[in-house]
Structures are given as C-alpha cells and as structure tokens.
Design a protein around this motif. Structure first.
Motif, mmCIF file in Angstrom:
data_model
loop_
_atom_site.group_PDB
_atom_site.id
_atom_site.type_symbol
_atom_site.label_atom_id
_atom_site.label_comp_id
_atom_site.label_asym_id
_atom_site.label_seq_id
_atom_site.Cartn_x
_atom_site.Cartn_y
_atom_site.Cartn_z
ATOM 1 N N MET A 166 0.869 -1.107 -0.142
ATOM 2 C CA MET A 166 0.035 0.103 0.115
ATOM 3 C C MET A 166 0.911 1.240 -0.021
ATOM 4 S SD MET A 166 -2.871 -0.999 2.729
ATOM 5 C CE MET A 166 -4.147 -2.348 2.359
ATOM 6 N N SER A 167 0.054 2.393 -0.483
ATOM 7 C CA SER A 167 1.088 3.565 -0.638
ATOM 8 C C SER A 167 1.222 4.301 0.742
ATOM 9 C CB SER A 167 0.364 4.474 -1.833
ATOM 10 O OG SER A 167 -0.809 4.932 -1.264
ATOM 11 N N SER A 168 2.131 5.204 0.672
ATOM 12 C CA SER A 168 2.097 6.151 2.065
ATOM 13 C C SER A 168 0.890 6.775 1.979
ATOM 14 C CB SER A 168 3.447 6.771 1.919
ATOM 15 O OG SER A 168 3.514 7.507 0.875
ATOM 16 N N CYS A 169 0.749 7.387 3.118
ATOM 17 C CA CYS A 169 -0.425 8.358 3.543
ATOM 18 C C CYS A 169 -0.329 9.408 2.440
ATOM 19 C CB CYS A 169 -0.470 8.924 4.728
ATOM 20 S SG CYS A 169 -2.019 9.668 5.268
ATOM 21 N N SER A 170 -1.270 9.828 1.619
ATOM 22 C CA SER A 170 -1.475 10.852 0.889
ATOM 23 C C SER A 170 -2.002 12.099 1.612
ATOM 24 C CB SER A 170 -2.520 10.564 -0.271
ATOM 25 O OG SER A 170 -2.660 11.852 -0.923
ATOM 26 N N THR A 171 -1.614 13.322 0.949
ATOM 27 C CA THR A 171 -1.979 14.671 1.471
ATOM 28 C C THR A 171 -3.140 15.055 0.862
ATOM 29 O OG1 THR A 171 -0.502 15.854 -0.092
ATOM 30 C CG2 THR A 171 0.470 15.124 2.190
ATOM 31 N N TRP B 155 -10.421 5.635 0.148
ATOM 32 C CA TRP B 155 -9.990 5.998 -1.104
ATOM 33 C C TRP B 155 -8.485 5.818 -1.574
ATOM 34 C CZ3 TRP B 155 -6.333 9.105 -2.933
ATOM 35 C CH2 TRP B 155 -5.711 9.984 -1.965
ATOM 36 N N ALA B 156 -7.745 5.797 -0.791
ATOM 37 C CA ALA B 156 -6.174 5.780 -1.075
ATOM 38 C C ALA B 156 -5.927 4.089 -1.259
ATOM 39 C CB ALA B 156 -5.247 6.160 0.041
ATOM 40 N N VAL B 157 -6.657 3.308 -0.377
ATOM 41 C CA VAL B 157 -6.403 1.902 -0.833
ATOM 42 C C VAL B 157 -7.244 1.332 -1.999
ATOM 43 C CG1 VAL B 157 -7.117 -0.351 0.260
ATOM 44 C CG2 VAL B 157 -6.553 1.310 1.873
ATOM 45 N N LEU B 158 -8.249 2.162 -2.270
ATOM 46 C CA LEU B 158 -8.980 1.721 -3.543
ATOM 47 C C LEU B 158 -7.838 2.140 -4.804
ATOM 48 C CD1 LEU B 158 -11.493 0.797 -5.084
ATOM 49 C CD2 LEU B 158 -12.459 2.935 -4.840
ATOM 50 N N ALA B 159 -7.418 3.343 -4.617
ATOM 51 C CA ALA B 159 -6.701 3.882 -5.708
ATOM 52 C C ALA B 159 -5.424 2.839 -6.085
ATOM 53 C CB ALA B 159 -6.053 5.222 -5.469
ATOM 54 N N ASP B 160 -5.119 2.332 -4.845
ATOM 55 C CA ASP B 160 -3.712 1.429 -5.064
ATOM 56 C C ASP B 160 -4.113 0.328 -5.582
ATOM 57 O OD1 ASP B 160 -1.862 3.301 -4.003
ATOM 58 O OD2 ASP B 160 -1.829 2.336 -2.104
ATOM 59 N N LEU B 161 -5.354 -0.402 -5.342
ATOM 60 C CA LEU B 161 -5.807 -1.673 -5.782
ATOM 61 C C LEU B 161 -6.076 -1.501 -7.393
ATOM 62 C CD1 LEU B 161 -7.964 -2.841 -2.820
ATOM 63 C CD2 LEU B 161 -5.849 -3.931 -3.629
ATOM 64 N N GLU B 162 -6.850 -0.466 -7.440
ATOM 65 C CA GLU B 162 -7.180 -0.339 -9.148
ATOM 66 C C GLU B 162 -5.948 0.013 -9.898
ATOM 67 O OE1 GLU B 162 -11.593 1.745 -8.931
ATOM 68 O OE2 GLU B 162 -10.069 3.065 -8.910
ATOM 69 N N GLN B 163 -4.938 0.795 -9.499
ATOM 70 C CA GLN B 163 -3.699 0.999 -10.016
ATOM 71 C C GLN B 163 -2.848 -0.330 -10.465
ATOM 72 O OE1 GLN B 163 -1.050 3.587 -8.426
ATOM 73 N NE2 GLN B 163 0.108 3.780 -10.078
ATOM 74 N N ALA B 164 -2.806 -1.277 -9.198
ATOM 75 C CA ALA B 164 -2.259 -2.475 -9.530
ATOM 76 C C ALA B 164 -2.907 -3.394 -10.276
ATOM 77 C CB ALA B 164 -2.220 -3.236 -7.973
ATOM 78 N N ALA B 165 -4.310 -3.379 -10.259
ATOM 79 C CA ALA B 165 -5.185 -4.236 -11.371
ATOM 80 C C ALA B 165 -4.979 -3.827 -12.745
ATOM 81 C CB ALA B 165 -6.667 -4.086 -10.883
#
Length: 766
Positions: free
Chosen positions: A1-6, A741-751
């Motif tokens: 997972m990515s680091s915490c976004s701002t 939303w950050a978790v979802l963004a990471d998962l969609e990017q990975a997919a």
C-alpha cells in the motif's frame, strides 16, 4: 500500500490548476451533456435568490464609471453614434438593423450575431477617431464553437457565444500574411498589432445569443455557468460582466460574490444607445474597472503559474496548486481559496523559505476578521474565568492558528436602491439539502456540483436583505495538515481529544464554532488546531447571518435537518401528566454548544470508518473496498439521506458501523470502537435533558428563544475525553491506517498494471 497521501478524499475529483495542460476522461457525449446541464442547474440554484433587476439607466449608472472625461461618457457616446450613423452602421434614425437583417434572412444563429463583434470593432474605431490617444484594452470575439482555455479543470467547459478578452499589443510587422499562433488569435496584426487571447484568465465579459425569446432560459443558464467559471478560474477576479440577446432584446449583467444585477431588457435595433455605451466601456476600461483585483498578480516561473497576493505591506507568492478552492466554484458565496505561500518581493522573488498559509475569502460585511474573533474569544474567556488576557491567550492559542498578517480589502457594491429582486426565467430544482439554499456559503463539491440523495423539489424564492461582502485575507504561520490526513488511528484519537478541549474552552468563553468538520480540524506537528472561525459567534447574540450553512458530512443531525431530532417521549417522564405538561410549549430549535461537540464526535467516527488498517482482518479487493467506500459515503455525505442515517446511528449507538467494521479490524479493536460509540447515548441524554428546561427570550422575537448558557456544563465534554482515553489505553502504540479512497486507488492501479502486463503477454504469444 502507498504511504499516506496529502489529498483529501473529498477532493479526489478536484479541478487542479493547470500549469501547462490538462485533460479529462472521455465519456459518452449524451452522458456528458447531462452532467453539464446538472452543473448549470447547480449554478442556477446557487444564484437563484440573488438576482436583482434595474432599469437600463440605473444599471449603467451603478456599474459603468460615469466620469465625464471617459470615452463612454454621454457626450462621447453621442459622438460615436453620430460617426456610426455617418458611416452607415446606424441608420439616420440612429437605429441598428444588422441583427434584424440577419433574422429576416434566416441565417444560422452564429452568423446573425457575428454582427455584434463587428459593431464592437466599429465602435472602437469610431472612438479612436474621437480620441487619437485611446487604445482598446479588450476585444469582442464570436467563438460559439470553441471552448475557452481554462486554468482549472471543470466538467462544464465554458463555451460562450462571444466574450470580451484583454488584448496585448505586439510590435508591428510587415509580414503580408501573418499566421495565427497556437492557442491564440491574431487580429489585423500589421495595422493594429493586437493579440487576442481565448483564455478565461483574460475574459472580462461573456455574451450569449438566441434567435428567439424562447431561448432566454438557456441563455441565462449558459451565461451563469460560464461567468461562474470565469470567477472560479481566476483568483484575481472581483466581478465580471455579461450581455444576453434574444432576438433583438438585450440585457446587461453584473456579477460578484454577493449578487447579480441585470438590466431591464431593451431593443438593440430601436435603442442601440445603451449597447454602444457598454461596448465602449468594455473596450476601453482599465483592468481594475473591468473587475481585476490590483492586489493579486499572476506570474510565471518556467512552466509554473503562480499568484502574488498583497497583504498589508507584504507580498506572498503561492506555491503549487491551491490547498482548497472548492468554494470558489460557486459564484455567490465566500469564494474561499487557500494556498501554501512564501513571502516574496513585488517582483515575485522569494524572501523567505518558510511555508505559510494564505486564506482569501469574501465574508459578509458584518463578520469580523479571524484575528478579531480570536481576540474576542480570548477576552471573553479572561473576563469569565477572572484571569489575565495573556493567560487566556496562552490557554487558547495552542488550539488556534497564528495569524502573521491580515487585511480587509475590497467590498462588493451596495444594493442599488432601485433594484428589485426577481427570478430567473427558469426556476432551478432543489439539489442542496437545506431550506436556506440561497444563503449557502460553503459546500462540498463533487465533479458535477453538490450531490443529493432526494428527489428534486421546487426551490422557494426568499426575499433577502442582500448585504455586501468584504474581501478578507489572512496569512497563517502554521502549514497544517487536515484531520483527514492523519495516518495513525491512535494519533487521530489523541488529536481529537484536543478538539474537544478546544471547543470546551470556546464554550466557557460563551462562543459556538458552528462549522466543525474534518477540513476545519487541523493538525500541526501532532497538535490540534481549530480553524475557520468566521462563523464563530457569541452564543447569546442575535445577528442577520445567524443562519449558517455547515459541512453536512459532520454537522449535528439537529442542525442538518433544521429541527429537534430527539424529542422527549413518555418514557422520559414518571407519568403521562408530567409528559403532557412538559410538552405544552415545544422548545425552539437553535444552534448550541452541544452541536459543536456532536460534530467532533462525527469527525472522530468518520476517521475510524474511513480508515483501513495496514494489516486488515480480510485482504482488501477492488470490489470489497468499493463497497466499503459506498458504506462510508452513505453516512458521511452531503445529502439529507446521509443525515437521516446518522440520526438512526445515534439512536442505536452506531451499532451498524460497529458490526460493519469487523471486516477490517480484530475483535479487540472493534470492542474499543464499541466503547467510544457509546457516546451517542450520552449525547441523546444531554439533548433530552435540555428539553426539560425552559428557554429564554434574547429579543422580543419568539424565534430568538434559547436555552440558558448555564445548562451547558462540561460533563458531556469530559465524558467524551474519558471515552477517548479508554479507547487509547486499549490500542497499540501505533495503529497505521490508510483512507479508503487511497486503498482503492492502489488496488485499481495494481489491477490496471496487471491488465496491461497480461495484454502484453498475450500479444507476445506467451
């Protein structure tokens, strides 16, 4: 997972300020047009109660500088019209028949009204003949099929039928066939040396045309949406102008953050005088007369665009995209913009490497500055607790932002005495979850405007006082992050204790904040900061702007629904007779201290449910996280339905959220949440205890009844702090989390990456 976004989850879609280019995802044309129309409806509703009508002469007197030395003075207009008559542009009766000729010949709309651009050019030429030193500052373009260039992304791209834009003078050349350069139009470069921009940055007036009067509603929607984008696009803009023509009926428009003033219609064929005068004004007025703020300058450094704001005797240069500019999307309102800035000189050179925060907003003219509000709260706390002002400052300063510069600048014009409030030709449909929609000053914005979970209903027009707004500018020392950005659950709950302590001190001082939200609760080096005090006021005061629109995702349900949501029932009394006696005079709903406390509770609850732990109980998938994101939005959204759901949550101690959280968190941690959520029962008990007490009148008006201040003790605040302490005592030393939303963004990017990899493998025959 990515680091915490701002980036705030509420701003994922957001209109980033373009430095070189921007784009948007492609979608079906029909769907896009539907969304664009929805955005226009939102703008129509935002401005619905703020439309004033003036006679043509009164409009000109109010919004066109009437200096006798100006090129658009009565004398010069008459001279210009005589010149136009001599050249055959106007007839001997000083009529202008060009539009009528086009209508009679059944030309397409674009060709019919191209003559307005021609008239503007002829007016400029005639004016220069009157005054050899005069030089046009703008030019009118007919660009019905070309979207204007914008510095910010917005779904409804501005595509005006015509617009006046600032011109830039270029050196004269002898090239017999000058070619237009990319993204710009060149007009008669050999003779006049003008470069005419197509950018909204340079647009000072929008024109919309229709061949029939039946097209007036569409003209109004398009004009309002396009002008709103002009104001949203450019921080330098104080006001803007517009012209609409249906058949030969013309109306003149003036827009600012407080109201819209439109002239009565006149016939441009029979009475071209007002149109000629406005064309003269828009052609030769200075940038300041055309609505540009001289205290905000635009600059470029390589590919980066920035703005320089004057505050007092200092300049501050913006760094990067705005921290927040969603409020500027709405024409009527505060138009809030928040930037990271550094102090600079007048040329834009940095004088300091320290990052500060600049907030620029249009407040009602009776609202004090944030510095004044801070000092008033500190002074009141000192008087009520019998301590020195310095001690009171020390107690409160740790919860407030440090103001290093502030200034009150321009005001919007007063309402002209002759102005009458009118409606737009087409009534908007309700899309905002509040009865006082017209007074909405802060809104959470989605890509299509505010969302709504209810069926549209007609908007009731209200007669407003139409107060002025003043431009307040503040520079804060601390560059904070929002509560949304806290990436450790334990840190989040610790900071939340500070918010409770802060609003409790504000309560002791006799003030209510009235807009506690995840965006107004800030964090600076791990310490809590409560910001946006412009709606903060004394609890026992009555003022014109008591009705304030809060952030609906975190508002107390009483406030969001505009009524007492947890009324007394028979079970709250020892007998039926006691119940009937106590409910003879029902209490009046009003904002009070416990509403701020409930908002802090919702901020903490949202942080819990919107966070997914680094080591979740179940492995997140795109589908499961999408479903969870929908669940979170169901309770914390900008809709009436969301507030109703949170009312039911309070009635059942947030049991639904407690059970839902078990898919991500261990049983031990969810038990911690269960204990914290018990504060819902405490809140409802406090609300019901108030209702058993009589209210007092602050003024002779029965609507100004409120519960006495002494009823609001520290008990509920102490209880929430105690529950937070209990929760913290049961949590590990670190509880890293990511927003949904950050978790979802990471998962969609990975997919997506996996999909591209599979496609390449297939093409390679593997």
């Amino acid at each position: 997972m990515s680091s915490c976004s701002t980036i705030s989850s509420e701003s994922l879609w957001t209109h980033k300020r373009r430095r070189d280019s921007h784009g948007s995802t492609k979608s079906k044309q029909a769907a896009r047009e539907s969304k664009v129309e929805a955005a226009r409806q939102v703008h129509l509703e935002n401005a619905f109660n703020h439309l004033l009508e003036l006679g043509v002469d009164a409009w000109l007197q109010s919004f066109v500088d009437d200096s006798p030395l100006s090129l658009w003075s009565n004398t010069n207009v008459s001279t210009v019209m005589a010149s136009l008559t001599e050249k055959g542009v106007l007839s001997d009766e000083k009529h202008w028949g060009a539009v009528r000729s086009g209508l009679d010949s059944d030309l397409p709309e674009n060709d019919v009204y191209k003559v307005v651009e021609t008239l503007a050019t002829q007016v400029q030429v005639a004016a220069v003949a009157v005054n050899k030193d005069a030089k046009p500052t703008t030019a009118l373009q007919s660009t019905p099929n070309s979207p204007a260039e914008s510095s910010v992304y917005c779904l409804a791209k501005a595509k005006p039928d015509g617009h006046f834009t600032v011109v830039r003078r270029m050196p004269k050349v002898n090239d017999p066939e000058p070619k237009p350069q990319r993204d710009s139009t060149w007009m008669d470069r050999r003779d006049r040396g003008l470069r005419i921009s197509r950018s909204l940055d340079d647009t000072v007036a929008i024109a919309e045309y229709k061949k029939e009067k039946s097209g007036r509603p569409e003209n109004e929607r398009q004009l309002l949406g396009n002008v709103a984008q002009v104001m949203y696009n450019d921080p330098r803009r104080i006001f803007s102008f517009g012209i609409t023509i249906e058949k030969t009926s013309v109306r003149l428009w003036h827009f600012n953050r407080s109201r819209i003033c439109v002239s009565k219609e006149f016939d441009c064929e029979k009475e071209p005088y007002a149109l000629v005068r406005v064309l003269l004004f828009l052609s030769f007025a200075s940038q300041q007369q055309l609505g540009f703020d001289p205290t905000v300058m635009k600059g470029e450094d390589g590919t980066e665009q920035y703005f320089r704001y004057a505050v007092g005797d200092k300049w501050y240069r913006t760094v990067g995209d705005p921290i927040d500019e969603d409020g500027a999307y709405f024409l009527i309102g505060r138009g809030v913009r928040v930037w990271a800035v550094k102090e600079c000189d007048q040329g834009g050179k940095f004088l300091s490497e320290e990052l500060n925060v600049l907030k620029d907003a249009w407040q009602w003219d009776d609202i004090p500055t944030e510095r004044q509000i801070q000092e008033d709260i500190m002074r009141s706390l000192a008087q009520r607790t019998k301590i020195s002002f310095e001690d009171a400052r020390a107690k409160l300063a740790k919860y407030f932002l440090t103001i290093i510069a502030d200034e009150t600048l321009t005001s919007t014009p007063k309402k002209p005495s002759e102005a009458q409030q009118i409606s737009f030709t087409q009534r908007p449909t309700a899309s905002l979850p509040t009865k006082s929609r017209s007074q909405r000053t802060t809104q959470s914005v989605g890509p299509h405007g505010p969302e709504n979970g209810q069926a549209p209903a007609p908007v009731e027009q209200q007669e407003l006082a139409h107060h002025c707004r003043t431009n307040q500018r503040h520079v804060f020392k601390e560059m904070c992050s929002t509560y949304y950005e806290v990436c450790d659950l334990r840190v989040g709950l610790e900071v939340c204790k500070g918010y409770v302590e802060g609003i409790s001190l504000i309560r002791v001082a006799g003030y209510v904040h009235r807009d506690i939200s995840g965006g107004n609760c800030l964090v600076y080096e791990g310490l809590p900061k409560i910001s946006d005090l412009e709606h903060c006021k004394r609890y026992d005061s009555v003022s014109t702007h008591d009705a304030v629109t809060v952030t609906y995702q975190f508002t107390a349900v009483d406030v969001g629904l505009g009524k007492i949501c947890f009324p007394l029932d028979k079970a709250d009394f020892p007998s039926r007779g006691a119940y009937l006696k106590a409910t003879v005079n029902l209490p009046h709903h009003h904002f009070h201290f416990f509403h701020d406390l409930e908002s802090v509770f919702w901020v903490a609850s949202h942080h819990i449910v919107n966070s997914i732990p680094d080591d979740p109980r179940n492995i997140p998938t795109v589908d499961s996280v999408k479903a969870w994101h929908t669940t979170v939005k169901r309770y914390f959204n900008d809709t009436t339905d969301s507030i109703l759901r949170r009312q039911r949550l309070l009635e059942k101690n947030l049991d639904e959220l407690y059970r839902a959280l078990q898919q991500w968190w261990t049983a031990e941690v969810t038990e911690v949440f269960y204990g914290l959520f018990e504060f819902a029962e405490v809140l409802i008990a406090q609300y019901k205890a108030l209702q058993k007490q009589p209210q007092v009148l602050l003024t002779p008006d029965a609507l100004d009844r409120r519960w006495p201040e002494e009823l609001f003790t520290s008990d509920a605040y102490d209880t929430l702090i105690s529950l937070l302490d209990e929760a913290l005592s049961s949590l590990p030393s670190k509880v890293p989390v990511l927003q949904t939303w950050a978790v979802l963004a990471d998962l969609e990017q990975a997919a997506a990456a996996e999909g591209r990899k599979a496609k390449r493998s297939k093409l390679a025959g593997q």
